[in-house]
Design an enzyme around this catalytic site. Structure first.
Site, mmCIF file in Angstrom:
data_model
loop_
_atom_site.group_PDB
_atom_site.id
_atom_site.type_symbol
_atom_site.label_atom_id
_atom_site.label_comp_id
_atom_site.label_asym_id
_atom_site.label_seq_id
_atom_site.Cartn_x
_atom_site.Cartn_y
_atom_site.Cartn_z
ATOM 1 N N CYS A 199 -109.279 40.708 30.491
ATOM 2 C CA CYS A 199 -108.115 40.669 29.607
ATOM 3 C C CYS A 199 -106.914 41.419 30.173
ATOM 4 O O CYS A 199 -105.788 41.195 29.749
ATOM 5 C CB CYS A 199 -108.468 41.238 28.238
ATOM 6 N N HIS A 253 -105.123 35.291 21.571
ATOM 7 C CA HIS A 253 -105.437 36.103 22.749
ATOM 8 C C HIS A 253 -105.984 35.219 23.874
ATOM 9 O O HIS A 253 -107.193 35.178 24.108
ATOM 10 C CB HIS A 253 -106.448 37.182 22.339
ATOM 11 N N CYS A 258 -106.897 46.506 26.923
ATOM 12 C CA CYS A 258 -108.225 46.810 27.443
ATOM 13 C C CYS A 258 -108.870 45.533 27.956
ATOM 14 O O CYS A 258 -108.489 44.427 27.594
ATOM 15 C CB CYS A 258 -109.102 47.437 26.353
#
Length: 396
Positions: A91, A351, A381
């Site tokens: 990510c 996301h 994160c």
């Protein structure tokens, strides 16, 4: 890492973020990123012969897409002499692309393109045994989108996040409240026209896509509270976590000379960039730790930062990270929460793993200019206990 010369965020844009299996599912990640990059070049009128690097962050890499950055450069008609790099930091990938662009300019590059892109809809399942054959018995198909942590024996990341959040005093109610706030803030920003200059339309085989697909205007605390936690975890549900999404983000970074040559007015200046890591399940609080380190090294306090972007990998991530950043000061914790993700976060808008880090940098820079503040910070994160963070200063 603090650059040895000023590095400017010239401008950026992103696609609308699509739902899993939604309107962007027919687009390859290359085509999606190409359209976004072309939109950025058109709005900045940047000369492609003045770009020294193209860096693309991607987490899934569509299960085996070879050298996506190079393919993107060719698809977008960039000079064939342009060096490219594809990186996978889960990510964190999109923000790591920004960080590497900052490093490149600090080392003498004139300008760099930082891209974050992901098509989770086109991420394939993997059939491992087929390479050399299987004489008999079942074949095992692996779904990368189950998002398990191999450093913790394949435990679901969502389960670990819930456990870690509870251990830090953050339960289901706080997470659902943050999720609702994420949607409410998104729709307020949408109504105010905030996303008009951030989002560029994308052409698909089924038509033009212009708006984010995931945000739910009818979200309520009653609906959120009725959802069952997923993967046997204690608190994380489909409502207080983002979806699996498709999207791309493009940012132009430049040094002083390139900025002057193009007579460009930048969004903001990158002050410093940080990568850090801890235990495999530390992601829920690590963005707060990383932000704390960045601002301390800059001689600032948390109260000095007017804009905070923390990726809502889960609602718990933003809640626990602001708590960690406040260091036990409840009044400061509430103040920091009021400045965090003020236009909504990933729980609302989505996301796309490789793209989100770049989206946070773009959103933080744009909101900093909008608010008239001096300092903004973005953190994300990923990668089983890693975090990237960027400290941004207003363009003077």
């Amino acid at each position: 890492m603090q650059p040895t010369q000023p590095v400017w965020i010239v401008d950026g844009t992103r696609t609308p973020f699509g739902k899993f299996g939604g309107s962007l599912r027919e687009l390859s990640v290359i085509d999606m990123a190409k359209q976004t990059l072309e939109s950025l070049l058109a709005r900045t009128r940047w000369r492609t012969d003045g770009i020294d690097e193209l860096i693309v962050g991607m987490a899934m890499i569509e299960g085996g897409l070879m050298v996506p950055a190079r393919q993107l450069a060719y698809a977008a008609g960039l000079p064939e002499t342009l060096p490219t790099l594809t990186i996978d930091r889960a990510c964190c990938s999109g923000m790591a692309a920004v960080g590497l662009g900052v490093r490149a300019i600090g080392a003498g590059a004139r300008s760099a393109l930082a891209i974050g892109a992901e098509s989770m809809s086109q991420t394939p399942r993997l059939l491992h045994e087929t390479r050399w054959g299987s004489k008999r018995g079942d074949l095992t198909v692996e779904d990368l989108l189950m998002l398990r942590n191999p450093l913790e024996g394949g435990v679901s990341i969502a389960r670990s996040v819930g456990v870690e959040a509870q251990a830090r005093g953050i339960g289901r109610e706080e997470q659902d409240n943050w999720a609702l706030q994420s949607h409410e803030r998104y729709f307020k920003a949408l109504a105010e026209g905030y996303f008009q200059d951030e989002v560029s339309a994308v052409a698909t085989p089924n038509g033009i896509v212009e708006v984010d697909e995931q945000p739910r205007a009818d979200t309520s605390i009653e609906k959120l509270s009725r959802l069952t936690p997923v993967y046997g975890g204690p608190t994380v549900t489909a409502g207080n976590a983002p979806g699996l999404n498709d999207g791309a983000v493009a940012l132009m970074l430049a040094g002083e000379q390139a900025l002057s040559d193009h007579a460009a007015t930048p969004l903001a200046k990158v002050h410093s960039y940080l990568q850090t890591a801890s235990t495999p399940t530390s992601s829920v609080y690590l963005p707060g730790v990383a932000i704390g380190r960045l601002i301390e090294e800059a001689g600032l306090s948390a109260a000095d930062v007017s804009v905070i972007e923390i990726n809502e990998a889960f609602a718990a991530t933003a809640v626990v990270s602001t708590k960690a950043l406040a260091g036990g000061d409840f009044a400061l914790e509430r103040e920091l929460a009021s400045r965090t993700n003020v236009n909504g976060g990933a729980v609302a808008l989505g996301h796309p793993t490789g793209a989100s880090g770049a989206r946070l940098v773009l959103t933080a820079a744009r909101q900093l200019r909008r608010s008239g503040g001096r300092w903004a910070v973005a953190a994300i994160c990923g990668g089983f206990g890693q975090t990237d963070a960027v400290l941004i200063e207003a363009a003077q």
